[in-house]
Every structure is written in structure tokens, then in C-alpha cells.
Design an enzyme around this catalytic site. Structure first.
Site, PDB file in Angstrom:
ATOM      1  N   ASN A   7       8.336  -3.750  18.628  1.00 26.89           N
ATOM      2  CA  ASN A   7       8.649  -4.864  17.931  1.00 26.89           C
ATOM      3  C   ASN A   7       8.726  -5.088  16.563  1.00 26.89           C
ATOM      4  O   ASN A   7       7.546  -5.114  16.000  1.00 26.89           O
ATOM      5  CB  ASN A   7       8.025  -6.191  18.754  1.00 26.89           C
ATOM      6  N   ARG A  88      12.435  -4.803  21.476  1.00 20.02           N
ATOM      7  CA  ARG A  88      12.695  -5.850  21.352  1.00 20.02           C
ATOM      8  C   ARG A  88      13.686  -6.358  20.492  1.00 20.02           C
ATOM      9  O   ARG A  88      13.340  -5.801  19.094  1.00 20.02           O
ATOM     10  CB  ARG A  88      11.312  -6.728  21.318  1.00 20.02           C
ATOM     11  N   HIS A 177      13.376 -16.672  22.870  1.00 16.53           N
ATOM     12  CA  HIS A 177      12.172 -16.567  23.944  1.00 16.53           C
ATOM     13  C   HIS A 177      12.484 -16.330  25.299  1.00 16.53           C
ATOM     14  O   HIS A 177      11.667 -16.507  26.205  1.00 16.53           O
ATOM     15  CB  HIS A 177      11.329 -17.891  23.967  1.00 16.53           C
ATOM     16  N   ARG A 236       8.923 -25.481  11.891  1.00 15.38           N
ATOM     17  CA  ARG A 236      10.467 -25.898  11.903  1.00 15.38           C
ATOM     18  C   ARG A 236      10.710 -26.928  12.598  1.00 15.38           C
ATOM     19  O   ARG A 236       9.925 -27.707  13.355  1.00 15.38           O
ATOM     20  CB  ARG A 236      11.031 -24.697  12.916  1.00 15.38           C
ATOM     21  N   GLU A 380       5.709 -10.425  27.108  1.00 16.86           N
ATOM     22  CA  GLU A 380       6.902  -9.970  26.814  1.00 16.86           C
ATOM     23  C   GLU A 380       6.926  -8.453  26.804  1.00 16.86           C
ATOM     24  O   GLU A 380       7.706  -7.919  27.229  1.00 16.86           O
ATOM     25  CB  GLU A 380       7.371 -10.508  25.449  1.00 16.86           C
TER      26      GLU A 380
END
Ligand code: AMP
Length: 400
Positions: A7, A88, A177, A236, A380
């Protein structure tokens, strides 16, 4: 079979080496500050955490360092022991609805999607190129954050903007996600003992999103065209009135770039509280009586509840509510607030059990609860490794 999961960020590279026979993580680590001063690699091997500090000019050197270290530690005798690499990648636009073997065409398609994710796709592609340089003959698979949500129906993913903007630029909700929502909803389906199910997955980390999973498929999710939409997050803003953007341009004289910066880096829990983006700091401040920390937490909980309510109605009921990621796995207060007052729809939280669960798989609803509530640690990397294994095996089967 050994699978290397990668990743990459603009200046970082996270990896796991997984032995798929038993799905055991043999080594994992993080290379940070690639191409800048103070670069380092932190890694876990044989139960120990170690750190190497040295100059790492680019992602190819980072990969080389990872393999040198794996060889020095006798985790590998040679790179050729790596059977496949899983990458990823954040954005695959409308191009891919599942993981794929990486070819030149795939890399080109992902490069085109950099338009949607300028901060994420280019470093992801750098990671692919670096691995191709170091392991030219090893098959590589791309696993995309957006792919799981490609099953959303058009009335769910379209924005009510002129249709030409969709035709010209593919402006629509993509959702993110996806690998995490897919993993935890699969575990939830196993726990429920059925695939025909209505599940809401709450991935609550520094970035946060909710996903409605109907019969194993994403039908709606809270993030939008970008990962800025939906829930309130660490820094955010989540959903805001879009007409605020030209208003801010006028009253504060801000540029689009400055507003983007505010909405992504200075908003959310940090922006409202003025204290921190981290829930641990916010809860400490709240318990000490800080009014803005209280407000930020209440706003987060309220928004989360609204999504849970909306998705329950969208699916016509709910079998399981799942909490995952940093906050979802560890923060019992957020889980409590999200589940409070839902007895009317058959959701009964086991309040004491909820308090004791941190970072482990657990059912936290009472036995009589019609709606099951689970804490499911996300994984993940394992999902990426499983997809990689499946694709590599299917290619081998075709060749045989
Ligand atoms: P993630 O992005 O999934 O790594 O989640 C990171 C966030 O999880 C942090 O910013 C914290 O807000 C939250 N978090 C991690 N550990 C805890 C904890 N023990 N209690 C409350 N929140 C936590």
C-alpha cells in the site's frame, strides 16, 4: 504460497508478507518519508519491532530495502519465494468492479483515474512500477477501494447535477473503504450464517464511511465522488451544503484549492473542536467539560445515526450493524451513542459487553436483539492477499 501486499502513499510504503497456507503474517512494516529527510523503515519480524534509519530516495529503493531486510532476517532466502504481489489502489473509477491482474492496460486505466484521486492513484502506480522493477516476473494484482461499491444502483450513485457532467467527467458517487466494507460484511454474513442479509458496515477511523450491504453487495455508501463526503471525519467535513463553496469564495476570498484544503485538513472533529482529530483527545476533553469537544462528538454521533437510519430504510430492515477501524473497534462510547434509542427496531446493545470490547471480534448485542451488533477488526491486507491468491490461481488453472 507467499503473497506480498503493498500500500503506497506519496512518501510511504506499507507492506505485509503473508503465508497463505494458514493466512499467517510473516512480516509487516512501514517505510516513511521516502524521498525526504529522516526516512526510515519500521517493521515487525519474529515478534519484534525494529527500526532502520537511512536515506531512501524513492519507492524502488524502499522495496529493495524491504527485501534486503527480509533476507537478512532470514524470513526469505530469495525474492523468488514471493509468488504474487497484491496492490491496494484507491480509485478504479467505473472501469473495475473487482480485483484484476495488473497489465500495462490496467496501469494505463488507473493512470486515467488519477483525475479522480490525484493524491492517491499516482503514488499507488509508483508502488506498482517499483515492484515491477524489483520483481519483473512476479504476477501482480490490483485491489481497488472503489470496486466493492460498483454494485450501487444508478439512483443511488448519481448526483442531481446536469447529466452531461456525468457523461463528460463521470461525476458521480464512487465510495471508498470498499475492501474494508467487503471484508467485515463477509465476516458478518458468516456470523449471521446467511448471505441473504441486510448489513450496515461502519468503518470509523480517521477517515470514516458507512456502507449498506444488501445480500453481500454494496447498495449505498456515505463517501461520494471523493473521500471528503458523508460522515464527519477526523479533519474532513463530510457532507456540507455545496452552495457554501461559492459563498466562502466570496466572503473569505478563498481559492478552490484553499477551500479544498479547509474541507479536507482543517474541518471535521478538529475543525469543530479546535482541539484534535483524535477521539481519545476529544473524549478526554469532553469529560473535562470542554463544550466544543462535546459538540464535535455529538455532531459525529448524530450524523452516524442518520446514515444508519437511512440505510435501514433503504434495505427494508437490518440484520447486523458492524463497527470497524480505529474508532469502531476501540471506542465503546461512540458505539454506545450510535446504538442508543434503537430498541424500537429490535436493536438491544449489551452495554456492559460493549464497554469491555477493544480491538477484537465480538458480538455486543444482547441475545434477544433482533439486530446483531458486531465489532469486527478490519483486515484489508488479508482481503487483498485473498483476492491476489484467487486471481493467480485462476490464471494458473487456465494455463494448466
Ligand atoms: P484508523 O484511521 O482506523 O487508524 O483510526 C484512527 C483513529 O481511531 C484515531 O484517530 C482515533 O480517533 C481512533 N482511536 C484509536 N484508538 C482508540 C481508542 N482506544 N479509543 C478511542 N478512539 C480510538
Amino acid at each position: 504460497m507467499k503473497i506480498f501486499v503493498v500500500n503506497t502513499g506519496s512518501s510511504s510504503l506499507k507492506y505485509q508478507l503473508i503465508e497463505m497456507n494458514g493466512e499467517e503474517v510473516i512480516s509487516k512494516g512501514l517505510v516513511e518519508r521516502i524521498g525526504t529527510e529522516g526516512s526510515s523503515m519500521t517493521y515487525h519480524v519474529k515478534g519484534e519491532k525494529r527500526k532502520i534509519e537511512k536515506t531512501i530516495p524513492n519507492h524502488t529503493d524502499a522495496i529493495k530495502l524491504v527485501f534486503e531486510t527480509l533476507k537478512e532476517d532470514r524470513v526469505l532466502t530469495d525474492i523468488s519465494e514471493i509468488d504474487a504481489v497484491g496492490h491496494r489502489v484507491v480509485h478504479a473509477g467505473e472501469k473495475y468492479s473487482g480485483s484484476v491482474l495488473i497489465t500495462e492496460d490496467v496501469v494505463n486505466a488507473l493512470d486515467e483515474c488519477s483525475f479522480f484521486a490525484p493524491l492517491h492513484n499516482p503514488p499507488n502506480i509508483k508502488g506498482i512500477r517499483a515492484c515491477q522493477e524489483v520483481m519483473p516476473d512476479v504476477p501482480m494484482v490490483g485491489v481497488f477501494d472503489t470496486a466493492f461499491h460498483q454494485t450501487m444502483p444508478d439512483y443511488s450513485y448519481m448526483y442531481a447535477l446536469p447529466y452531461e457532467l456525468y457523461e463528460k467527467y463521470r461525476v458521480r458517487r464512487y465510495g471508498f473503504h470498499g475492501t474494508s466494507h467487503r471484508y467485515v460484511s463477509q465476516v458478518a454474513m458468516e456470523l449471521l450464517g446467511k448471505k441473504e442479509s441486510k448489513i450496515i458496515s461502519c468503518h470509523l477511523g480517521n477517515g470514516a464511511s458507512v456502507c449498506a450491504v444488501l445480500n453481500g453487495k454494496s447498495i449505498d455508501t456515505s463517501m461520494g465522488h471523493t473521500p471528503t463526503g458523508g460522515l464527519i471525519m477526523g479533519t474532513r467535513c463530510g457532507d456540507v451544503d455545496p452552495a457554501l463553496i461559492p459563498i466562502l469564495e466570496n466572503v473569505e476570498g478563498l481559492s478552490a484549492k484553499q477551500i479544498d484544503d479547509i474541507m479536507n485538513k482543517k474541518s471535521g472533529m478538529l475543525g469543530v473542536s479546535g482541539i484534535s482529530n483524535d477521539f481519545r483527545d476529544l473524549e478526554n476533553a469532553f469529560h473535562e467539560g470542554n463544550r466544543r469537544a462535546k459538540l464535535a462528538l455529538e455532531m459525529f454521533d448524530y450524523r452516524l445515526k442518520k446514515f444508519i437510519g437511512a440505510y435501514t430504510i433503504a434495505m427494508g430492515g437490518l440484520d447486523a450493524l458492524v463497527f470497524t477501524a480505529g474508532i469502531g473497534e476501540n471506542d465503546y462510547e461512540t458505539r454506545y451513542e450510535a446504538c442508543k434509542g434503537m430498541e424500537f427496531m429490535g436493536l438491544y446493545l449489551d452495554v456492559e459487553k460493549n464497554k469491555s470490547v477493544r480491538g477484537e471480534l465480538a458480538e455486543i448485542s444482547l441475545p434477544e436483539s433482533k439486530v446483531k451488533v458486531y465489532v469486527i477488526p478490519t483486515n484489508e491486507e488479508l482481503m487483498i492477499a485473498r483476492d491476489t491468491l484467487e486471481i493467480v490461481k485462476s490464471i494458473q488453472a487456465v494455463k494448466a
